[in-house]
Design a protein around this motif. Sequence first.
Motif, PDB file in Angstrom:
ATOM      1  N   GLY A   1       6.143  15.083   0.226  1.00  0.00           N
ATOM      2  CA  GLY A   1       6.231  16.358  -0.469  1.00  0.00           C
ATOM      3  C   GLY A   1       5.000  16.764  -1.239  1.00  0.00           C
ATOM      4  O   GLY A   1       5.045  17.711  -2.043  1.00  0.00           O
ATOM      5  N   VAL A   2       3.873  16.097  -0.990  1.00  0.00           N
ATOM      6  CA  VAL A   2       2.637  16.411  -1.694  1.00  0.00           C
ATOM      7  C   VAL A   2       1.889  17.534  -0.965  1.00  0.00           C
ATOM      8  O   VAL A   2       1.805  17.540   0.263  1.00  0.00           O
ATOM      9  CB  VAL A   2       1.739  15.151  -1.790  1.00  0.00           C
ATOM     10  CG1 VAL A   2       0.400  15.484  -2.444  1.00  0.00           C
ATOM     11  CG2 VAL A   2       2.452  14.063  -2.580  1.00  0.00           C
ATOM     12  N   ASP A   3       1.353  18.466  -1.731  1.00  0.00           N
ATOM     13  CA  ASP A   3       0.508  19.534  -1.197  1.00  0.00           C
ATOM     14  C   ASP A   3      -0.897  18.969  -1.013  1.00  0.00           C
ATOM     15  O   ASP A   3      -1.747  19.052  -1.903  1.00  0.00           O
ATOM     16  CB  ASP A   3       0.497  20.711  -2.179  1.00  0.00           C
ATOM     17  CG  ASP A   3      -0.438  21.842  -1.751  1.00  0.00           C
ATOM     18  OD1 ASP A   3      -0.854  21.855  -0.575  1.00  0.00           O
ATOM     19  OD2 ASP A   3      -0.750  22.702  -2.604  1.00  0.00           O
ATOM     20  N   VAL A   4      -1.159  18.374   0.145  1.00  0.00           N
ATOM     21  CA  VAL A   4      -2.361  17.563   0.336  1.00  0.00           C
ATOM     22  C   VAL A   4      -3.240  18.119   1.441  1.00  0.00           C
ATOM     23  O   VAL A   4      -2.747  18.667   2.441  1.00  0.00           O
ATOM     24  CB  VAL A   4      -1.973  16.085   0.611  1.00  0.00           C
ATOM     25  CG1 VAL A   4      -1.161  15.961   1.896  1.00  0.00           C
ATOM     26  CG2 VAL A   4      -3.197  15.183   0.623  1.00  0.00           C
TER      27      VAL A   4
ATOM     28  N   ALA B   1      -1.069  12.346   5.940  1.00  0.00           N
ATOM     29  CA  ALA B   1       0.252  12.637   6.496  1.00  0.00           C
ATOM     30  C   ALA B   1       1.354  11.921   5.728  1.00  0.00           C
ATOM     31  O   ALA B   1       2.441  12.487   5.508  1.00  0.00           O
ATOM     32  CB  ALA B   1       0.290  12.245   7.968  1.00  0.00           C
ATOM     33  N   PHE B   2       1.093  10.690   5.308  1.00  0.00           N
ATOM     34  CA  PHE B   2       2.088   9.949   4.534  1.00  0.00           C
ATOM     35  C   PHE B   2       2.392  10.691   3.232  1.00  0.00           C
ATOM     36  O   PHE B   2       3.563  10.851   2.853  1.00  0.00           O
ATOM     37  CB  PHE B   2       1.568   8.543   4.233  1.00  0.00           C
ATOM     38  CG  PHE B   2       2.524   7.685   3.473  1.00  0.00           C
ATOM     39  CD1 PHE B   2       3.535   6.998   4.131  1.00  0.00           C
ATOM     40  CD2 PHE B   2       2.419   7.548   2.097  1.00  0.00           C
ATOM     41  CE1 PHE B   2       4.431   6.198   3.430  1.00  0.00           C
ATOM     42  CE2 PHE B   2       3.313   6.760   1.386  1.00  0.00           C
ATOM     43  CZ  PHE B   2       4.317   6.077   2.055  1.00  0.00           C
ATOM     44  N   LEU B   3       1.365  11.158   2.549  1.00  0.00           N
ATOM     45  CA  LEU B   3       1.574  11.895   1.306  1.00  0.00           C
ATOM     46  C   LEU B   3       2.293  13.216   1.568  1.00  0.00           C
ATOM     47  O   LEU B   3       3.176  13.618   0.786  1.00  0.00           O
ATOM     48  CB  LEU B   3       0.241  12.144   0.611  1.00  0.00           C
ATOM     49  CG  LEU B   3      -0.464  10.901   0.062  1.00  0.00           C
ATOM     50  CD1 LEU B   3      -1.859  11.276  -0.446  1.00  0.00           C
ATOM     51  CD2 LEU B   3       0.343  10.245  -1.052  1.00  0.00           C
TER      52      LEU B   3
ATOM     53  N   LEU C   1       0.831  -1.205   0.000  1.00  0.00           N
ATOM     54  CA  LEU C   1       0.000   0.000   0.000  1.00  0.00           C
ATOM     55  C   LEU C   1       0.865   1.255   0.000  1.00  0.00           C
ATOM     56  O   LEU C   1       0.559   2.237  -0.696  1.00  0.00           O
ATOM     57  CB  LEU C   1      -0.937   0.002   1.202  1.00  0.00           C
ATOM     58  CG  LEU C   1      -1.992  -1.100   1.255  1.00  0.00           C
ATOM     59  CD1 LEU C   1      -2.863  -0.932   2.503  1.00  0.00           C
ATOM     60  CD2 LEU C   1      -2.856  -1.089   0.009  1.00  0.00           C
ATOM     61  N   ARG C   2       1.945   1.231   0.764  1.00  0.00           N
ATOM     62  CA  ARG C   2       2.860   2.375   0.747  1.00  0.00           C
ATOM     63  C   ARG C   2       3.440   2.570  -0.647  1.00  0.00           C
ATOM     64  O   ARG C   2       3.619   3.707  -1.100  1.00  0.00           O
ATOM     65  CB  ARG C   2       3.987   2.178   1.766  1.00  0.00           C
ATOM     66  CG  ARG C   2       3.523   2.182   3.218  1.00  0.00           C
ATOM     67  CD  ARG C   2       4.691   2.453   4.169  1.00  0.00           C
ATOM     68  NE  ARG C   2       5.824   1.562   3.946  1.00  0.00           N
ATOM     69  CZ  ARG C   2       5.974   0.376   4.513  1.00  0.00           C
ATOM     70  NH1 ARG C   2       5.039  -0.088   5.345  1.00  0.00           N
ATOM     71  NH2 ARG C   2       7.042  -0.365   4.269  1.00  0.00           N
ATOM     72  N   ALA C   3       3.712   1.468  -1.332  1.00  0.00           N
ATOM     73  CA  ALA C   3       4.258   1.571  -2.684  1.00  0.00           C
ATOM     74  C   ALA C   3       3.276   2.241  -3.629  1.00  0.00           C
ATOM     75  O   ALA C   3       3.657   3.081  -4.458  1.00  0.00           O
ATOM     76  CB  ALA C   3       4.633   0.185  -3.199  1.00  0.00           C
ATOM     77  N   ALA C   4       1.996   1.877  -3.526  1.00  0.00           N
ATOM     78  CA  ALA C   4       0.982   2.502  -4.383  1.00  0.00           C
ATOM     79  C   ALA C   4       0.872   3.994  -4.092  1.00  0.00           C
ATOM     80  O   ALA C   4       0.787   4.816  -5.020  1.00  0.00           O
ATOM     81  CB  ALA C   4      -0.366   1.815  -4.178  1.00  0.00           C
ATOM     82  N   LEU C   5       0.877   4.359  -2.825  1.00  0.00           N
ATOM     83  CA  LEU C   5       0.792   5.773  -2.459  1.00  0.00           C
ATOM     84  C   LEU C   5       2.038   6.536  -2.874  1.00  0.00           C
ATOM     85  O   LEU C   5       1.956   7.701  -3.289  1.00  0.00           O
ATOM     86  CB  LEU C   5       0.561   5.904  -0.957  1.00  0.00           C
ATOM     87  CG  LEU C   5      -0.815   5.477  -0.458  1.00  0.00           C
ATOM     88  CD1 LEU C   5      -0.813   5.358   1.062  1.00  0.00           C
ATOM     89  CD2 LEU C   5      -1.886   6.456  -0.907  1.00  0.00           C
ATOM     90  N   THR C   6       3.196   5.899  -2.774  1.00  0.00           N
ATOM     91  CA  THR C   6       4.441   6.550  -3.180  1.00  0.00           C
ATOM     92  C   THR C   6       4.447   6.815  -4.681  1.00  0.00           C
ATOM     93  O   THR C   6       4.854   7.892  -5.138  1.00  0.00           O
ATOM     94  CB  THR C   6       5.646   5.691  -2.775  1.00  0.00           C
ATOM     95  OG1 THR C   6       5.658   5.532  -1.348  1.00  0.00           O
ATOM     96  CG2 THR C   6       6.953   6.337  -3.213  1.00  0.00           C
TER      97      THR C   6
ATOM     98  N   PHE D   1       1.804   7.227  -6.539  1.00  0.00           N
ATOM     99  CA  PHE D   1       0.837   8.318  -6.712  1.00  0.00           C
ATOM    100  C   PHE D   1       1.500   9.654  -6.395  1.00  0.00           C
ATOM    101  O   PHE D   1       1.373  10.636  -7.160  1.00  0.00           O
ATOM    102  CB  PHE D   1      -0.358   8.064  -5.812  1.00  0.00           C
ATOM    103  CG  PHE D   1      -1.376   9.156  -5.767  1.00  0.00           C
ATOM    104  CD1 PHE D   1      -2.259   9.353  -6.823  1.00  0.00           C
ATOM    105  CD2 PHE D   1      -1.472   9.981  -4.649  1.00  0.00           C
ATOM    106  CE1 PHE D   1      -3.215  10.360  -6.766  1.00  0.00           C
ATOM    107  CE2 PHE D   1      -2.433  10.979  -4.589  1.00  0.00           C
ATOM    108  CZ  PHE D   1      -3.301  11.175  -5.646  1.00  0.00           C
ATOM    109  N   ALA D   2       2.228   9.717  -5.269  1.00  0.00           N
ATOM    110  CA  ALA D   2       2.894  10.957  -4.871  1.00  0.00           C
ATOM    111  C   ALA D   2       3.875  11.424  -5.932  1.00  0.00           C
ATOM    112  O   ALA D   2       3.971  12.633  -6.225  1.00  0.00           O
ATOM    113  CB  ALA D   2       3.605  10.756  -3.533  1.00  0.00           C
ATOM    114  N   GLU D   3       4.604  10.491  -6.526  1.00  0.00           N
ATOM    115  CA  GLU D   3       5.571  10.868  -7.559  1.00  0.00           C
ATOM    116  C   GLU D   3       4.893  11.463  -8.783  1.00  0.00           C
ATOM    117  O   GLU D   3       5.467  12.305  -9.484  1.00  0.00           O
ATOM    118  CB  GLU D   3       6.399   9.648  -7.954  1.00  0.00           C
ATOM    119  CG  GLU D   3       7.353   9.188  -6.857  1.00  0.00           C
ATOM    120  CD  GLU D   3       8.077   7.900  -7.218  1.00  0.00           C
ATOM    121  OE1 GLU D   3       7.771   7.331  -8.283  1.00  0.00           O
ATOM    122  OE2 GLU D   3       8.935   7.473  -6.426  1.00  0.00           O
TER     123      GLU D   3
END
Length: 206
Positions: free
Chosen positions: A66-69, A60-62, A31-36, A38-40
């Motif tokens: 470095g994501v403006d979330v 918070a993870f995003l 799941l962290r990989a999918a979110l990472t 996405f963030a990229e």
Amino acid sequence: MDLDSLRDDYDRVADRYVDLGVGELADEPWLRAALTAFAEQVRGRGPVWDVGCGPGQVTAFLADLGVDVRGIDLSPRMVELARRRFPGLRFDVGSATQLPVEDGSLAGILGWWSLFHLPRTVLPDVFGAYARALAPGGLALVGFHVGDGELHRTEAYRGVPVRWTTHLWQPEQLCELLRAAGLVPEVEQRFWSEPYPQVVIAARRG
């Protein structure tokens, strides 16, 4: 759909949800990989909304990547807990069915296992709202439980009373709805968990 009832249920479970560590990512490398990934794709391209953010751990993870979330959730108690846990981030009360966002203003939008209570007749409109909110080339990331039919629950998280319906979806059905909304699926990641598999789909606005 009774949003007031759903809001009350999530207000009721919010503290237990946090105490049990539901949705935490420390032990979820895929799941962290999918979110990472996405963030990229969205980092530096504009604001991103985490719709149905719960107590804020994914937001918070995003943000740490470095994501403006910004986090949005139907439950005021979930938002209160998110603000307390992550005071440097923005969290607001809001609904996926009425997003207060300008068309074409977002680089990304997330529905991280936060849309499965929506009736099947409502989800196409929500995906349509996602598509309108995204700038051209913007990315949506959604997570769902895989299966057929519905699950009805009267309690959750070790005995908290709720009145929930979980709608199960086949990935092919979700991809069809995303395409109809103007979002082109790019990646499907399936997780063979028990009792039901899970799926994450990334779809881009053309």
